[in-house]
Scaffold this motif. Sequence first.
Motif, mmCIF file in Angstrom:
data_model
loop_
_atom_site.group_PDB
_atom_site.id
_atom_site.type_symbol
_atom_site.label_atom_id
_atom_site.label_comp_id
_atom_site.label_asym_id
_atom_site.label_seq_id
_atom_site.Cartn_x
_atom_site.Cartn_y
_atom_site.Cartn_z
ATOM 1 N N LYS A 114 0.836 -1.209 0.000
ATOM 2 C CA LYS A 114 0.000 0.000 0.000
ATOM 3 C C LYS A 114 0.869 1.256 0.000
ATOM 4 O O LYS A 114 0.560 2.249 -0.680
ATOM 5 N N LEU A 117 0.790 4.187 -2.813
ATOM 6 C CA LEU A 117 0.539 5.588 -2.469
ATOM 7 C C LEU A 117 1.694 6.480 -2.920
ATOM 8 O O LEU A 117 1.483 7.588 -3.421
ATOM 9 N N LYS A 152 1.209 10.376 -3.092
ATOM 10 C CA LYS A 152 0.481 10.598 -1.834
ATOM 11 C C LYS A 152 1.428 10.283 -0.681
ATOM 12 O O LYS A 152 1.269 9.317 0.064
ATOM 13 N N GLN A 187 2.268 11.860 2.188
ATOM 14 C CA GLN A 187 1.861 11.983 3.586
ATOM 15 C C GLN A 187 1.078 10.752 4.043
ATOM 16 O O GLN A 187 1.311 10.225 5.142
ATOM 17 N N GLU A 188 0.182 10.275 3.195
ATOM 18 C CA GLU A 188 -0.584 9.077 3.533
ATOM 19 C C GLU A 188 0.336 7.862 3.667
ATOM 20 O O GLU A 188 0.177 7.041 4.581
ATOM 21 N N GLN A 205 2.290 8.055 6.922
ATOM 22 C CA GLN A 205 1.452 7.742 8.087
ATOM 23 C C GLN A 205 1.278 6.235 8.262
ATOM 24 O O GLN A 205 1.261 5.724 9.386
ATOM 25 N N LEU A 206 1.159 5.515 7.129
ATOM 26 C CA LEU A 206 1.074 4.060 7.216
ATOM 27 C C LEU A 206 2.342 3.473 7.827
ATOM 28 O O LEU A 206 2.287 2.597 8.698
#
Length: 281
Positions: free
Chosen positions: A76, A80, A85, A87-88, A91-92
């Motif tokens: 994932k 991303l 993406k 920042q996402e 965070q993961l």
Amino acid sequence: MKINGKIISTRRKELGLTQQELAEGICNQATISVLETKNACDSMKILGEICQRLKLTFDDVLEKSFDEKLRALLAKVIDLTSEFKFQEAYQLLEGISDVEEIENSDLKAEVYYNFGNINLVGFHEIDKALYYFYEVSTMNVTQVMIKSLAINSIGVCYAQKGEWEFARGHFDKSLQLIEENPDFVTKNVSKIFYNVAKFYSSLGDFSRAVALCDQGLELYKQFKSTSYLDFLYYEKAFNLQHLDEEKAKKYFALSAGIAEFNDNQFIIDTINSGQVNHLEG
């Protein structure tokens, strides 16, 4: 087999079914209770029919090991990152409780590499990125490609700092690892050749940059994927502008076509603008 009973229980309640209603025609109510509370099932046939009734797959309900969950999370993160993406994706990664406790050295290396890659490409935090890449470069891993990627990325960091000889040394080392370990080459090889080609291009050695792109493309033929291929074709076209403008047009067109397939609007917009420059990969 180990089942995630909570997923079954949650979906059953979402569909407004009692345990007895879910079991009807498949098994008895006690089997559903064991599934949901003890996370166990002795029959794949029964589990399959229950999943079908709940519109779930085996993959949804089978309990995964920590390594399997981590691999899914990393997949994932990579998706991303490819969609910018950052920042996402970050965070993961931050959701991993303790990276140091990961026993699988290859997976630990992948986590560190992705932390470094996001810091470098997404946040332009070169020193933070270097920390993570150096961690990977010193680890004992079986997947040589992740070490080659990390060493290559150290080269990118030094190039961005203007420390050309340090950059050259790491770029050459990353290529040497690929040459010495051909069985470990993956589709990520395109990123390595892209970065090294971009480095020599920035030094004005356009012929060498094109040759490096061709080496990467030749290795890449064995993979049925277009991931990062748009960047490699773009870099070849960028350098051909200085050597053969007609050929450059062909490879810009190839890059744009693959970028459209990959939904890479970044490259499409760059090519369409006519202001072709080095891209950050």
